[in-house]
Design a protein around this motif. Structure first.
Motif, PDB file in Angstrom:
ATOM      1  N   ARG B 293       0.833  -1.208   0.000  1.00 39.14           N
ATOM      2  CA  ARG B 293       0.000   0.000   0.000  1.00 39.14           C
ATOM      3  C   ARG B 293       0.870   1.261   0.000  1.00 39.14           C
ATOM      4  NH1 ARG B 293      -3.628   3.052   2.974  1.00 39.14           N
ATOM      5  NH2 ARG B 293      -2.669   2.566   4.968  1.00 39.14           N
ATOM      6  N   ALA B 294       2.049   1.165   0.617  1.00 44.39           N
ATOM      7  CA  ALA B 294       2.965   2.319   0.657  1.00 44.39           C
ATOM      8  C   ALA B 294       3.439   2.692  -0.751  1.00 44.39           C
ATOM      9  CB  ALA B 294       4.155   2.014   1.559  1.00 44.39           C
ATOM     10  N   LEU B 295       3.365   1.735  -1.685  1.00 42.19           N
ATOM     11  CA  LEU B 295       3.750   2.038  -3.073  1.00 42.19           C
ATOM     12  C   LEU B 295       2.830   3.090  -3.697  1.00 42.19           C
ATOM     13  CD1 LEU B 295       4.445  -1.596  -4.414  1.00 42.19           C
ATOM     14  CD2 LEU B 295       6.130   0.082  -3.668  1.00 42.19           C
ATOM     15  N   LEU B 296       1.650   3.263  -3.121  1.00 40.22           N
ATOM     16  CA  LEU B 296       0.705   4.264  -3.634  1.00 40.22           C
ATOM     17  C   LEU B 296       1.244   5.684  -3.437  1.00 40.22           C
ATOM     18  CD1 LEU B 296      -2.757   2.930  -2.379  1.00 40.22           C
ATOM     19  CD2 LEU B 296      -1.688   2.661  -4.622  1.00 40.22           C
ATOM     20  N   ASP B 297       2.135   5.815  -2.476  1.00 40.17           N
ATOM     21  CA  ASP B 297       2.712   7.125  -2.180  1.00 40.17           C
ATOM     22  C   ASP B 297       3.918   7.327  -3.100  1.00 40.17           C
ATOM     23  OD1 ASP B 297       3.887   9.364  -1.194  1.00 40.17           O
ATOM     24  OD2 ASP B 297       4.259   8.565   0.828  1.00 40.17           O
ATOM     25  N   SER B 298       3.783   8.220  -4.057  1.00 43.87           N
ATOM     26  CA  SER B 298       4.829   8.342  -5.084  1.00 43.87           C
ATOM     27  C   SER B 298       6.145   8.862  -4.506  1.00 43.87           C
ATOM     28  CB  SER B 298       4.353   9.211  -6.245  1.00 43.87           C
ATOM     29  OG  SER B 298       3.634  10.310  -5.748  1.00 43.87           O
ATOM     30  N   ALA B 301       9.536   4.511  -1.682  1.00 43.54           N
ATOM     31  CA  ALA B 301      10.263   3.568  -2.541  1.00 43.54           C
ATOM     32  C   ALA B 301       9.308   2.916  -3.539  1.00 43.54           C
ATOM     33  CB  ALA B 301      10.930   2.503  -1.683  1.00 43.54           C
ATOM     34  N   ALA B 302       9.835   2.550  -4.710  1.00 46.52           N
ATOM     35  CA  ALA B 302       8.985   2.020  -5.779  1.00 46.52           C
ATOM     36  C   ALA B 302       8.974   0.500  -5.805  1.00 46.52           C
ATOM     37  CB  ALA B 302       9.445   2.569  -7.127  1.00 46.52           C
ATOM     38  N   LYS B 303       9.573  -0.118  -4.768  1.00 42.93           N
ATOM     39  CA  LYS B 303       9.669  -1.580  -4.780  1.00 42.93           C
ATOM     40  C   LYS B 303       9.597  -2.110  -3.356  1.00 42.93           C
ATOM     41  CE  LYS B 303      13.044  -5.186  -5.722  1.00 42.93           C
ATOM     42  NZ  LYS B 303      14.448  -5.441  -6.055  1.00 42.93           N
ATOM     43  N   ASP B 309      11.005 -14.736  -2.780  1.00 42.38           N
ATOM     44  CA  ASP B 309      11.811 -13.991  -3.761  1.00 42.38           C
ATOM     45  C   ASP B 309      11.009 -13.280  -4.843  1.00 42.38           C
ATOM     46  OD1 ASP B 309      14.287 -14.279  -2.691  1.00 42.38           O
ATOM     47  OD2 ASP B 309      14.614 -16.249  -3.593  1.00 42.38           O
ATOM     48  N   ARG B 310       9.798 -12.894  -4.502  1.00 41.31           N
ATOM     49  CA  ARG B 310       9.055 -12.104  -5.483  1.00 41.31           C
ATOM     50  C   ARG B 310       9.017 -10.655  -4.988  1.00 41.31           C
ATOM     51  NH1 ARG B 310       3.879 -15.649  -7.109  1.00 41.31           N
ATOM     52  NH2 ARG B 310       3.798 -14.182  -8.835  1.00 41.31           N
ATOM     53  N   HIS B 311       8.570  -9.745  -5.870  1.00 46.68           N
ATOM     54  CA  HIS B 311       8.559  -8.319  -5.524  1.00 46.68           C
ATOM     55  C   HIS B 311       7.314  -7.643  -6.055  1.00 46.68           C
ATOM     56  CE1 HIS B 311      12.751  -9.650  -5.981  1.00 46.68           C
ATOM     57  NE2 HIS B 311      12.908  -8.991  -4.845  1.00 46.68           N
ATOM     58  N   ALA B 312       6.917  -6.569  -5.383  1.00 50.53           N
ATOM     59  CA  ALA B 312       5.879  -5.688  -5.934  1.00 50.53           C
ATOM     60  C   ALA B 312       6.585  -4.390  -6.311  1.00 50.53           C
ATOM     61  CB  ALA B 312       4.791  -5.426  -4.909  1.00 50.53           C
ATOM     62  N   ARG B 313       6.214  -3.856  -7.459  1.00 50.18           N
ATOM     63  CA  ARG B 313       6.916  -2.697  -7.969  1.00 50.18           C
ATOM     64  C   ARG B 313       5.916  -1.681  -8.532  1.00 50.18           C
ATOM     65  NH1 ARG B 313      12.333  -2.154  -9.555  1.00 50.18           N
ATOM     66  NH2 ARG B 313      12.811  -4.361  -9.548  1.00 50.18           N
ATOM     67  N   ARG B 314       6.231  -0.382  -8.363  1.00 49.12           N
ATOM     68  CA  ARG B 314       5.417   0.675  -8.961  1.00 49.12           C
ATOM     69  C   ARG B 314       6.181   1.266 -10.144  1.00 49.12           C
ATOM     70  NH1 ARG B 314       5.777   4.573  -5.161  1.00 49.12           N
ATOM     71  NH2 ARG B 314       7.431   5.544  -6.338  1.00 49.12           N
ATOM     72  N   ARG B 315       5.510   1.345 -11.288  1.00 53.19           N
ATOM     73  CA  ARG B 315       6.148   1.970 -12.449  1.00 53.19           C
ATOM     74  C   ARG B 315       5.056   2.559 -13.339  1.00 53.19           C
ATOM     75  NH1 ARG B 315       9.023  -2.209 -15.624  1.00 53.19           N
ATOM     76  NH2 ARG B 315      10.532  -2.324 -13.937  1.00 53.19           N
ATOM     77  N   PHE B 320       2.744  -3.738 -10.038  1.00 52.66           N
ATOM     78  CA  PHE B 320       2.709  -5.111 -10.532  1.00 52.66           C
ATOM     79  C   PHE B 320       3.656  -5.998  -9.719  1.00 52.66           C
ATOM     80  CE2 PHE B 320       5.471  -2.444 -13.014  1.00 52.66           C
ATOM     81  CZ  PHE B 320       6.659  -3.154 -13.099  1.00 52.66           C
ATOM     82  N   VAL B 321       3.440  -7.300  -9.882  1.00 52.63           N
ATOM     83  CA  VAL B 321       4.238  -8.295  -9.162  1.00 52.63           C
ATOM     84  C   VAL B 321       5.221  -8.901 -10.141  1.00 52.63           C
ATOM     85  CG1 VAL B 321       4.105 -10.612  -8.147  1.00 52.63           C
ATOM     86  CG2 VAL B 321       2.504  -8.851  -7.417  1.00 52.63           C
ATOM     87  N   GLU B 322       6.452  -9.130  -9.669  1.00 55.37           N
ATOM     88  CA  GLU B 322       7.415  -9.770 -10.579  1.00 55.37           C
ATOM     89  C   GLU B 322       8.178 -10.864  -9.838  1.00 55.37           C
ATOM     90  OE1 GLU B 322       9.788  -6.428 -11.781  1.00 55.37           O
ATOM     91  OE2 GLU B 322      10.802  -6.326  -9.835  1.00 55.37           O
TER      92      GLU B 322
END
Lengths: 322, 322
Positions: B293-298, B301-303, B309-315, B320-322
């Protein structure tokens, strides 16, 4: 240095933003440690236009009178206004067949609403802290209060008492009792030993002195923090539910059965609760609300009892209180 | 007479209405008392088209194999279909660095989803009862899981596992362990001592064997019933929140930051949770969801890291999840 501590004590920046220092506020002050710390922080943060509200519960004779004098001196020291009243809470409890704790709380809120009306100042700061939040959450859980009860203690909430709408602000809900202790020691604040601690209802007493310490011993020290988080989320979600309620609810004298039936159960419960509260029905427990909700079923009885000899009744597609 | 007892055991008429006897269902059967009682009641109530699902967890060597044989005989006795598989749960737990309890649960749900897909039968009955509900509620509370976690165990819930949407039905959530005991004695049902009881995670173990008995001793015997009520309401409200979620959530590969920001926090949390679940992210605790949810705050951090070993990322305004 001083301001920094107060700022930490009143952690929520949102609260400071939504309640600007320039305006006038009531502050509930028992004279106990928590409310003394709250008053000190508020003054320290630049809130000057305060009205200290103190109800003498008359539960400990001369000690109660001394509490009142102590709060009087406190208001003088901070150079803020003061409203003091006195109420025989023991007699009230006997008359209304309530616990001392419940009667004391009701009397306090009645008093706050009176002052709010008289002073035309509808916002009151109260000193409930993080341990109170955890304790109240658990008590409501142990009572089976359901989510409405679980999210009962909020940073900011609105309440209608004796026809007066007041806003209750609790800036210390994120601050633990031991942090307040430390704050009070650091600033060498004097306070009165809280009389109300001796009049706890059995469930609160056992939760505070037995259950919470047991949980910490059995499950580790962060258990308090974890329950706090669940309680804080429950409170936040409660605010969300409140936004879904029909806005005219507090003003209508009757509830439309058809309209109410169309709402999800979670919203029905809260609509009934808010409406009963606006009609000044007390002791709004889960069963009471479910009994009123049962009136929606046209096959069920058309009347249910409410406390203090009042009733809820269904007639011609409407529910009303009499 | 017999049917009456079964009817009482599967108390919710709604469940019987929503899941007609004529259709085909999976039933999770460990061979322990609860699942044996569930299977017996279902057959007794006229559910004939059942597929008994049993996963051999291989945790107790020959005893586990004997459990599987017992369930095989049970299926033959009731003349219903059977699906049995075997999984080395201890190795799985070691490999995935999970507790035995969590690894066993994950393996079971994987197995259920496999069978659901293979047999084209997407609804499964599970034997969780009222004591399980109370216990799970408390565990989630002690973990600080917040409302999403507090309402985790429901009469009817949907879940996506390995790309398969299954509906989980728990008809016994209103029935207490001692009622099941009585039912099993009355009908002289044979069952296997539940191996899983020996592999409880420490928190569940302490909650079941220490905390709940302590609460009953300190606060009275109806405490269990009261917590059950709060848990049941929390679950019901959870269903309500689920209805507010954007329906396409499970299908989208990316979450729109702007769209998500426009939702209330309570819904944001659940949207993120549902979306992560559809991406098969495990261990969806409060902190993990708050990190996403913190990714919503531009400005932040964007990741953020996810388990395994998976990640959520903002771009570019998407998460999205990678």
């Amino acid at each position: 240095m001083r301001s920094q501590l107060s700022q930490r004590l009143i952690q929520s920046k949102q609260i400071l933003r939504d309640f600007p220092r320039s305006r006038r506020y009531l502050v509930g002050v028992s004279g106990g440690r928590d409310s003394v710390a709250l008053l000190h922080s508020l003054v320290d943060l630049g809130y000057k236009n305060l009205i200290v509200c103190h109800l003498n519960h008359q539960l400990r004779g001369r000690s109660s009178a001394a509490d009142a004098r102590f709060v009087e001196n406190l208001a003088a020291k901070y150079d803020v206004d003061l409203a003091i009243e006195s109420k025989n809470v023991r007699a009230l409890a006997a008359k209304k067949k309530m616990s001392i704790e419940t009667a004391a709380r009701d009397a306090r809120y009645d008093f706050f609403a009176n002052i709010a009306k008289r002073k035309r100042c509808r916002t009151i700061f109260l000193a409930h802290h993080a341990d109170d939040l955890v304790e109240t959450f658990l008590i409501n859980l142990f009572r089976g209060a359901g989510t409405t009860g679980l999210g009962a203690m909020r940073n900011v909430s609105k309440r209608r008492i004796n026809g007066v709408d007041i806003t209750i602000v609790r800036p210390l809900l994120g601050v633990w009792r031991n942090e307040i202790d430390k704050f009070v020691r650091t600033h060498r604040l004097k306070f009165r030993e809280d009389a109300s601690n001796k009049n706890l209802a059995p469930l609160r007493n056992r939760s505070r002195h037995r259950v919470i310490p047991y949980l910490e011993k059995t499950l580790g020290r962060n258990i308090r923090q974890n329950i706090w988080r669940a309680a804080a989320i429950a409170s936040e979600e409660e605010s969300f539910f409140e936004q879904l309620l029909p806005p005219e609810l507090a003003k209508v004298t009757e509830l439309g059965v058809k309209q109410l039936r169309s709402l999800p159960v979670a919203v029905q419960r809260r609509a009934i609760r808010a409406w009963l509260r606006s009609k000044e029905i007390v002791d709004l427990g889960f069963d009471l609300i479910e009994n009123v909700r049962a009136l929606l079923d046209s096959a069920s009885a058309a009347k249910t009892n409410l406390p203090r000899d009042r009733h809820a009744r269904r007639r011609a597609g409407k529910i009303f209180v009499e």
